[in-house]
Design an enzyme around this catalytic site. Structure first.
Site, PDB file in Angstrom:
ATOM      1  N   TYR A   1       0.852  -1.199   0.000  1.00  0.00           N
ATOM      2  CA  TYR A   1       0.000   0.000   0.000  1.00  0.00           C
ATOM      3  C   TYR A   1       0.885   1.245   0.000  1.00  0.00           C
ATOM      4  CZ  TYR A   1      -4.319   2.577   1.276  1.00  0.00           C
ATOM      5  OH  TYR A   1      -5.418   3.400   1.293  1.00  0.00           O
TER       6      TYR A   1
ATOM      7  N   LYS B   1      -1.017  -1.039  -4.257  1.00  0.00           N
ATOM      8  CA  LYS B   1      -2.229  -0.224  -4.086  1.00  0.00           C
ATOM      9  C   LYS B   1      -1.805   1.212  -3.865  1.00  0.00           C
ATOM     10  CE  LYS B   1      -6.318   0.410  -1.183  1.00  0.00           C
ATOM     11  NZ  LYS B   1      -6.998   0.041   0.081  1.00  0.00           N
TER      12      LYS B   1
END
Length: 334
Positions: A143, A168
């Site tokens: 992330y 992400k």
């Protein structure tokens, strides 16, 4: 873990990626019964995956024991119908511990949150995520946000790391993302996954799709699944007219409301779930609840979103009447 590899199951999702909130009782303790209901309803509504105990699920506020209980409950409720990805974060040692807890609970993969507190260099970040990936057999999605922002060269290194399957993006720098996608495509040919991970990813769905990023997290799915599903169908069928109608009439006003309070990316979503009739409790500190006025605005906004869907399908009655209001009149009301 399910037999099918996580990357293959996420490549062409049948619906939005569901990030459930974590349910608490009146005394603030974990309410697994309500949490199970929330997860089950999401899967039955058409979620393509469940991302348990991540940002929307208040990963930061859970003890390791609560975390594992929630992940196990999500795995049991999905019953293999869709993959379950669990959050993992903090420093390297703790992130590895959470990863092992998730693996023991039956998760299919991990969403690796940024390291706690420190702002590290690229070399240290790469080492952190490589050690996390080596801690279990679970595939890892990294992330990017806050203190974990990567150069294209670092993402190439991540893509070359066994066990890391995707990135992400919660930063929103499209120039950087385009350079990352290009660098990985050239240096590490294959099926590395990319996700739009901004707090309300639908708002930037068309922009990310333009650089080849079609996977995205949907917090709206938690409390208005029909709206999220309609957007997902429109985005994936190149129905830009419907996408823009929902952006203009629902998602942009929602983002503007969300921006009126710190932490609203979680607490406003949780309030929306309560407004649907499922009492998932309040957020834990240091987050705080939305104001009463903001909650009223959210309720009107959701009503407006459903009116847009009814108008789209040609329904008459209250939906058509609600849709007869002009955009400016609606925006003034919220």
């Amino acid at each position: 873990m399910t037999p099918a590899p996580l990357a293959a199951r996420l490549t062409v999702p049948s619906g939005p990626l569901f990030f459930p909130v974590t349910a608490y009782g009146d005394d603030g303790s974990l309410d697994l019964d309500v949490y199970r209901t929330h997860v089950r309803r999401g899967v039955e509504a058409g979620a393509a995956a469940v991302f348990a105990c991540c940002g929307t699920g208040e990963f930061h506020a859970l003890t390791p024991e609560e975390f594992q209980d929630c992940v196990r409950a999500a795995v049991e409720e999905t019953a293999g119908r869709v993959p379950v990805v669990a959050g993992a974060g903090y420093g390297t040692a703790l992130a590895a511990r959470y990863a092992r807890l998730a693996e023991e609970a039956g998760a299919d993969g991990l969403l690796a949150m940024p390291p706690y507190l420190v702002v590290a260099g690229q070399e240290g970040l790469l080492r952190h995520y490589r050690e996390l990936a080596a801690a279990t057999a679970l595939p890892v999605i990294v992330y990017q946000r806050d203190n974990a922002v990567f150069t294209p060269e670092t993402v190439v290194g991540l893509a070359r790391t066994e066990g890391i399957i995707g990135l992400k993006d919660g930063l929103g720098d499209l120039d950087l993302m385009q350079r990352i996608v290009s660098a990985v495509r050239v240096e590490v040919p294959g099926d590395f996954l990319y996700f739009n991970g901004l707090p309300t990813a639908e708002l930037t769905g068309l922009a990310y799709k333009g650089i080849g990023v079609t996977l995205y997290s949907s917090a709206v799915f938690c409390f208005a699944p029909e709206i999220a599903l309609a957007f997902h169908r429109a985005l994936n069928s190149d129905d830009d007219e419907t996408v823009n109608r929902l952006v203009d009439g629902f998602y942009r006003p929602f983002v503007e409301l969300r921006a009126q309070g710190r932490g609203y990316a979680v607490s406003l979503v949780k309030a929306g779930v309560r407004q649907t009739g499922l009492d998932v409790g309040e957020v834990r500190p240091p987050l705080h609840e939305p104001t009463e006025d903001h909650m009223k605005q959210l309720a009107r906004l959701v009503e407006r979103g459903y009116a847009l869907l009814r108008a789209e399908s040609g329904a008459a009655g209250t939906g058509a009447e609600a849709d007869s209001r002009s955009e400016s009149e609606f925006e003034e009301s919220v």
